[in-house]
Design an enzyme around this catalytic site. Sequence first.
Site, PDB file in Angstrom:
ATOM      1  CG  HIS A 157      -1.726  -1.218   1.418  1.00  0.00           C
ATOM      2  ND1 HIS A 157      -2.957  -1.454   0.841  1.00  0.00           N
ATOM      3  CD2 HIS A 157      -1.421  -2.343   2.115  1.00  0.00           C
ATOM      4  CE1 HIS A 157      -3.380  -2.650   1.198  1.00  0.00           C
ATOM      5  NE2 HIS A 157      -2.463  -3.227   1.971  1.00  0.00           N
ATOM      6  CB  SER A 278      15.005  22.895 -15.076  1.00  0.00           C
ATOM      7  OG  SER A 278      14.256  24.082 -15.244  1.00  0.00           O
ATOM      8  CE  LYS A 284      13.015  20.456 -11.393  1.00  0.00           C
ATOM      9  NZ  LYS A 284      12.232  19.508 -10.641  1.00  0.00           N
ATOM     10  CD  GLU A 291      10.272  12.805 -15.175  1.00  0.00           C
ATOM     11  OE1 GLU A 291       9.344  13.496 -14.753  1.00  0.00           O
ATOM     12  OE2 GLU A 291      11.367  13.277 -15.505  1.00  0.00           O
TER      13      GLU A 291
END
Length: 458
Positions: A157, A278, A284, A291
Amino acid sequence: MSEKLWGGRFAKGMDKLMEKFSESISYDYKLATVDIKGSIAHAKMLGKCGIIPQEDADLIISGLEGILSDYEAGKIKFNTNLEDIHMNVESILTERIGHVAGRLHTARSRNDQVATDVRLYLRFETEKIIDCIENLQKVFISLAEDNIDIIMPGFTHTQHAQPILLSHHLMAYFEMLDRDKGRFKDCMERFNYLVLGSSALAGTTFPIDRDFVSQELEFKAPTSNSIDSVSDRDFISEFLACASICMTHLSRLAEEIILWNTSEFRWINLDDSVTSGSSIMPQKKNPDAAELVRGKTGRVYGDLISILTIQKGLPQAYNRDLQEDKEPVFDAIETLSMCLDISSLMLSTATFNKEKMLKAAGESYSTATDIADYLTRGGLPFREAHRQVGELVAFCVKNNKELLDLSFSEINEICPTAKEDILNYMSVESSVNARKVFGGTAKQTVQKAIAKAKANLS
Ligand code: ARG
């Protein structure tokens, strides 16, 4: 308007728009090598069976061999007016050897030709995909070996559940990939049959030798029903289902890496070479490889849904709709192969943050099951032990303690049957190493699993 190989019954040529709409050479050029190999086998058979003169067969075969080597050397340009790869190859052959080329299409149709091509193509590509899967499996094995002692919380969970070894967690992916490999192999077993000889749909009037062609092209045997053979694309659905399941696994992996790479976790450090920055935020470093794998999974599912939908309303036998089978296959092969390779690169260059993982493993009362098991071994029914340890956890929550912080007398008050040695069962190390059961997370067990996995791979 342009001349077609099938132009005999037409008074008028094809409209330019229709030509653009119906061509497939812009993508089925990928079948060039298998198409030519298939034609060579067919021509050999036509000569051997005396269906065309042997000298014509020889001329066709050497012409095709020339086209193949020129194609591989990048010297062939295909023509959109000629619709598809089959027409293009035949037309180049005609340019090279003259009207004898017109004998090649004896006892054959593009319907059995294209189905044969795709099966051959998929056989080669499936073998390459299996290699990519094995590479990734090897990465998991070496990561598991190199990080054998790292303890982390296992989750259910998305909540801390029980302590586990990171290596055990990593080897879960090895198993998933092993099933993927098995599925691709099974799929290949089922589609590795020769369609050629089915002709347009009804078979042929010529005395061809399908067994000969089957052996030449290393198929297991010829298919049994000509109608089914030219319209069957089950093997593409199956291949894309295998690809989709494999992508599901890569996507789950990607999701975990993304999660572990957040500032909240910081369990994994990804190499600069597989991340990107970024354009606005100078600080970043984003997990783009993971992804993109997660995102590209959607493409491959789309490919599967396309092929299923293309087939669902088709009456027997060949329908032109089936030309739409190729782009999903090509897309899925390219996407899956790249995702497997980038996952290998991303993982093989990653490092883990042992201290953070270990610290997290000791939080959230993750050894509660071990204590209940201890009380059960002492004679309590498991349900009662579960209840007592539940009370113990409630006590910890109320008093802001971890299980390891409890004294024996605090424990004994709630668990009257406990002996002092209960304190040995509170640590994450004892929890992990107690799970020696086959398939469990104890170090020795995981080491055995790794050894077995290595042996199976080599
Ligand atoms: N390009 C076609 C395909 O991929 C080849 C078969 C064409 N057959 C036909 N009867 N038009 O399906």
